[in-house]
Design a protein around this motif. Structure first.
Motif, PDB file in Angstrom:
ATOM      1  N   LEU A  22       0.821  -1.215   0.000  1.00 20.80           N
ATOM      2  CA  LEU A  22       0.000   0.000   0.000  1.00 20.80           C
ATOM      3  C   LEU A  22       0.856   1.266   0.000  1.00 20.80           C
ATOM      4  CD1 LEU A  22      -2.949  -0.631   2.499  1.00 20.80           C
ATOM      5  CD2 LEU A  22      -3.056  -0.468   0.015  1.00 20.80           C
ATOM      6  N   ALA A  23       2.016   1.209   0.632  1.00 23.29           N
ATOM      7  CA  ALA A  23       2.873   2.388   0.746  1.00 23.29           C
ATOM      8  C   ALA A  23       3.265   2.936  -0.623  1.00 23.29           C
ATOM      9  CB  ALA A  23       4.118   2.054   1.559  1.00 23.29           C
ATOM     10  N   ASP A  24       3.419   2.071  -1.612  1.00 24.26           N
ATOM     11  CA  ASP A  24       3.860   2.501  -2.946  1.00 24.26           C
ATOM     12  C   ASP A  24       2.712   2.720  -3.928  1.00 24.26           C
ATOM     13  OD1 ASP A  24       6.528   2.344  -2.127  1.00 24.26           O
ATOM     14  OD2 ASP A  24       6.620   0.211  -2.606  1.00 24.26           O
ATOM     15  N   MET A  25       1.496   2.460  -3.508  1.00 24.07           N
ATOM     16  CA  MET A  25       0.367   2.609  -4.427  1.00 24.07           C
ATOM     17  C   MET A  25      -0.017   4.066  -4.607  1.00 24.07           C
ATOM     18  SD  MET A  25      -2.114  -0.619  -4.006  1.00 24.07           S
ATOM     19  CE  MET A  25      -2.749  -0.270  -5.623  1.00 24.07           C
ATOM     20  N   LYS A  26      -0.455   4.386  -5.791  1.00 25.25           N
ATOM     21  CA  LYS A  26      -0.863   5.752  -6.124  1.00 25.25           C
ATOM     22  C   LYS A  26      -2.358   5.921  -5.849  1.00 25.25           C
ATOM     23  CE  LYS A  26       3.062   7.013  -8.126  1.00 25.25           C
ATOM     24  NZ  LYS A  26       4.119   7.073  -7.174  1.00 25.25           N
ATOM     25  N   ILE A  27      -2.742   5.730  -4.586  1.00 25.05           N
ATOM     26  CA  ILE A  27      -4.115   5.967  -4.157  1.00 25.05           C
ATOM     27  C   ILE A  27      -4.055   6.891  -2.941  1.00 25.05           C
ATOM     28  CG2 ILE A  27      -5.085   3.829  -5.105  1.00 25.05           C
ATOM     29  CD1 ILE A  27      -4.928   2.590  -2.323  1.00 25.05           C
ATOM     30  N   GLN A  63     -18.587   3.618   7.826  1.00 31.92           N
ATOM     31  CA  GLN A  63     -17.264   3.977   7.306  1.00 31.92           C
ATOM     32  C   GLN A  63     -16.994   5.462   7.539  1.00 31.92           C
ATOM     33  OE1 GLN A  63     -16.547   2.604   3.248  1.00 31.92           O
ATOM     34  NE2 GLN A  63     -18.071   1.015   3.557  1.00 31.92           N
ATOM     35  N   MET A  64     -18.017   6.277   7.314  1.00 28.96           N
ATOM     36  CA  MET A  64     -17.885   7.717   7.531  1.00 28.96           C
ATOM     37  C   MET A  64     -17.509   8.006   8.982  1.00 28.96           C
ATOM     38  SD  MET A  64     -21.236   8.968   5.359  1.00 28.96           S
ATOM     39  CE  MET A  64     -21.375  10.508   6.247  1.00 28.96           C
ATOM     40  N   ALA A  65     -18.169   7.330   9.910  1.00 26.43           N
ATOM     41  CA  ALA A  65     -17.909   7.554  11.333  1.00 26.43           C
ATOM     42  C   ALA A  65     -16.504   7.089  11.727  1.00 26.43           C
ATOM     43  CB  ALA A  65     -18.958   6.838  12.173  1.00 26.43           C
ATOM     44  N   ARG A  76     -15.503   8.011  -2.806  1.00 23.84           N
ATOM     45  CA  ARG A  76     -14.313   8.167  -3.671  1.00 23.84           C
ATOM     46  C   ARG A  76     -13.258   7.125  -3.319  1.00 23.84           C
ATOM     47  NH1 ARG A  76     -14.931  13.617  -3.128  1.00 23.84           N
ATOM     48  NH2 ARG A  76     -13.461  13.705  -1.398  1.00 23.84           N
ATOM     49  N   ALA A  77     -13.060   6.896  -2.021  1.00 23.14           N
ATOM     50  CA  ALA A  77     -12.064   5.917  -1.572  1.00 23.14           C
ATOM     51  C   ALA A  77     -12.461   4.509  -2.005  1.00 23.14           C
ATOM     52  CB  ALA A  77     -11.904   5.989  -0.056  1.00 23.14           C
ATOM     53  N   LEU A  78     -13.735   4.175  -1.904  1.00 23.16           N
ATOM     54  CA  LEU A  78     -14.211   2.862  -2.351  1.00 23.16           C
ATOM     55  C   LEU A  78     -13.963   2.692  -3.850  1.00 23.16           C
ATOM     56  CD1 LEU A  78     -17.544   2.640  -0.345  1.00 23.16           C
ATOM     57  CD2 LEU A  78     -15.588   1.098  -0.093  1.00 23.16           C
ATOM     58  N   LEU A  79     -14.259   3.726  -4.621  1.00 24.75           N
ATOM     59  CA  LEU A  79     -14.043   3.679  -6.064  1.00 24.75           C
ATOM     60  C   LEU A  79     -12.555   3.538  -6.386  1.00 24.75           C
ATOM     61  CD1 LEU A  79     -15.314   3.799  -8.870  1.00 24.75           C
ATOM     62  CD2 LEU A  79     -15.124   6.290  -8.751  1.00 24.75           C
TER      63      LEU A  79
END
Length: 104
Positions: A22-27, A63-65, A76-79
């Protein structure tokens, strides 16, 4: 002020797995944190579908909470996670939360 340095005997608090890739992913950092939360929830709940695949249910309101983010930020994060090939959502019908499959 007293400082508490880590030692080999220091007891660590409960934690969640953070996959190194995850550290190197462009998200976004929100998508990364959401992935970690989903992974932890999936592994701990151990809900299986008829094929033996683990999944979780995590309504967007929860998830919001948990993330302290808006509805739009969570969506947006899910997408982002779906587009990165890290998540698959399966709809369960009106008023029921989706099944969320973490992909590796």
């Amino acid at each position: 002020m007293e400082r508490n340095y880590l030692t080999a005997d220091t007891e660590m608090p409960p934690s969640m797995p953070y996959p190194r890739f995850l550290a190197d992913m462009k998200i976004s950092s929100t998508a990364k944190l959401l992935y970690v939360r989903l992974l932890d929830k999936t592994v701990n709940e151990k809900e299986e579908d008829d094929k033996g695949y683990l999944y979780t249910r995590f309504p967007i309101s929860e998830q919001m909470a948990v993330l302290s983010k808006s509805d739009a930020a969570v969506k947006r994060a899910l997408l982002e996670l779906e587009q990165a090939g890290l998540l698959e959502r399966k709809r369960q019908g009106r008023g029921r939360p989706n099944k969320l499959y973490i992909l590796a």
